[in-house]
Motif scaffolding. Sequence first.
Motif, PDB file in Angstrom:
ATOM      1  N   GLY A 135       0.838  -1.201   0.000  1.00 41.46           N
ATOM      2  CA  GLY A 135       0.000   0.000   0.000  1.00 41.46           C
ATOM      3  C   GLY A 135       0.865   1.239   0.000  1.00 41.46           C
ATOM      4  O   GLY A 135       1.831   1.343  -0.748  1.00 41.46           O
ATOM      5  N   LEU A 136       0.554   2.173   0.869  1.00 38.64           N
ATOM      6  CA  LEU A 136       1.320   3.425   0.958  1.00 38.64           C
ATOM      7  C   LEU A 136       2.445   3.366   1.977  1.00 38.64           C
ATOM      8  O   LEU A 136       3.193   4.338   2.136  1.00 38.64           O
ATOM      9  N   SER A 137       2.593   2.248   2.672  1.00 37.52           N
ATOM     10  CA  SER A 137       3.571   2.141   3.768  1.00 37.52           C
ATOM     11  C   SER A 137       4.978   2.554   3.368  1.00 37.52           C
ATOM     12  O   SER A 137       5.683   3.178   4.164  1.00 37.52           O
ATOM     13  N   ASN A 138       5.416   2.212   2.182  1.00 43.53           N
ATOM     14  CA  ASN A 138       6.789   2.499   1.771  1.00 43.53           C
ATOM     15  C   ASN A 138       6.912   3.733   0.874  1.00 43.53           C
ATOM     16  O   ASN A 138       7.996   4.035   0.391  1.00 43.53           O
ATOM     17  N   ILE A 139       5.810   4.437   0.662  1.00 41.75           N
ATOM     18  CA  ILE A 139       5.831   5.656  -0.159  1.00 41.75           C
ATOM     19  C   ILE A 139       6.135   6.822   0.780  1.00 41.75           C
ATOM     20  O   ILE A 139       5.439   7.033   1.764  1.00 41.75           O
ATOM     21  N   VAL A 140       7.185   7.563   0.475  1.00 41.56           N
ATOM     22  CA  VAL A 140       7.571   8.705   1.302  1.00 41.56           C
ATOM     23  C   VAL A 140       7.821   9.915   0.422  1.00 41.56           C
ATOM     24  O   VAL A 140       8.122   9.788  -0.763  1.00 41.56           O
ATOM     25  N   VAL A 141       7.704  11.075   1.023  1.00 38.28           N
ATOM     26  CA  VAL A 141       8.049  12.326   0.352  1.00 38.28           C
ATOM     27  C   VAL A 141       9.362  12.789   0.949  1.00 38.28           C
ATOM     28  O   VAL A 141       9.495  12.900   2.173  1.00 38.28           O
ATOM     29  N   VAL A 142      10.327  13.038   0.098  1.00 37.78           N
ATOM     30  CA  VAL A 142      11.624  13.522   0.549  1.00 37.78           C
ATOM     31  C   VAL A 142      11.595  15.035   0.440  1.00 37.78           C
ATOM     32  O   VAL A 142      11.367  15.587  -0.629  1.00 37.78           O
ATOM     33  N   HIS A 143      11.820  15.689   1.554  1.00 45.06           N
ATOM     34  CA  HIS A 143      11.784  17.152   1.594  1.00 45.06           C
ATOM     35  C   HIS A 143      13.189  17.708   1.392  1.00 45.06           C
ATOM     36  O   HIS A 143      14.129  17.281   2.040  1.00 45.06           O
ATOM     37  N   ASP A 144      13.286  18.660   0.500  1.00 45.67           N
ATOM     38  CA  ASP A 144      14.572  19.352   0.381  1.00 45.67           C
ATOM     39  C   ASP A 144      14.441  20.704   1.102  1.00 45.67           C
ATOM     40  O   ASP A 144      13.382  21.045   1.584  1.00 45.67           O
ATOM     41  N   LYS A 145      15.509  21.434   1.167  1.00 48.34           N
ATOM     42  CA  LYS A 145      15.508  22.693   1.913  1.00 48.34           C
ATOM     43  C   LYS A 145      14.599  23.738   1.272  1.00 48.34           C
ATOM     44  O   LYS A 145      14.152  24.658   1.929  1.00 48.34           O
ATOM     45  N   LYS A 146      14.332  23.605  -0.024  1.00 51.23           N
ATOM     46  CA  LYS A 146      13.493  24.577  -0.725  1.00 51.23           C
ATOM     47  C   LYS A 146      12.010  24.295  -0.561  1.00 51.23           C
ATOM     48  O   LYS A 146      11.183  25.129  -0.824  1.00 51.23           O
ATOM     49  N   SER A 147      11.677  23.105  -0.128  1.00 52.30           N
ATOM     50  CA  SER A 147      10.292  22.688  -0.015  1.00 52.30           C
ATOM     51  C   SER A 147       9.577  23.433   1.115  1.00 52.30           C
ATOM     52  O   SER A 147      10.144  23.661   2.173  1.00 52.30           O
ATOM     53  N   SER A 148       8.328  23.757   0.883  1.00 52.59           N
ATOM     54  CA  SER A 148       7.538  24.413   1.921  1.00 52.59           C
ATOM     55  C   SER A 148       6.749  23.398   2.729  1.00 52.59           C
ATOM     56  O   SER A 148       6.029  23.752   3.641  1.00 52.59           O
ATOM     57  N   LEU A 149       6.853  22.107   2.393  1.00 54.91           N
ATOM     58  CA  LEU A 149       6.173  21.066   3.156  1.00 54.91           C
ATOM     59  C   LEU A 149       6.916  20.806   4.460  1.00 54.91           C
ATOM     60  O   LEU A 149       8.131  20.851   4.526  1.00 54.91           O
TER      61      LEU A 149
END
Length: 150
Positions: A135-149
């Motif tokens: 499912g979504l368990s292994n899906i991640v968002v990688v945040h960089d320094k420019k990201s506002s998340l």
Amino acid sequence: MKINFTKKEYRLLITMIEIADWVMNSFHAQERTDTKEHRVLRNKILDHADEMGMKGCYQKNDDTYYETAEYEANSKQSEFIEEYDEESFWDQLVTRLSERDYVQKYGDEEVDFETKIRRLTEIENRYAEEVNNFGLSNIVVVHDKKSSLH
């Protein structure tokens, strides 16, 4: 032209109309002008709901019919829409991630159609297997320094 429907056929038609209405209008907060003719036809057909055995399923407000909460909660179209949404989500997720990865890996490299489809299918198969197993368990968002998340 006159078309005769049994009550069962009418209910099937209503299910299809409600699914179509959901697809056309569910993501729009404001009434769409380009679906006005569809709404008019929907209301014309729903004008016969009581006589076709669907009394209490709809309420009318300003010449527009709305499903009652009870009918909506127990309607067949809700099941079809939920199934479609579920399957569509996973299909779109796999497709969009695969297309993104294809572009990252191959860019705008000129290849024949068969090669592109083979490569894309390989990527899609990996994502499909992943989401089918986890499912979504292994899906991640990688945040960089420019990201506002956050």
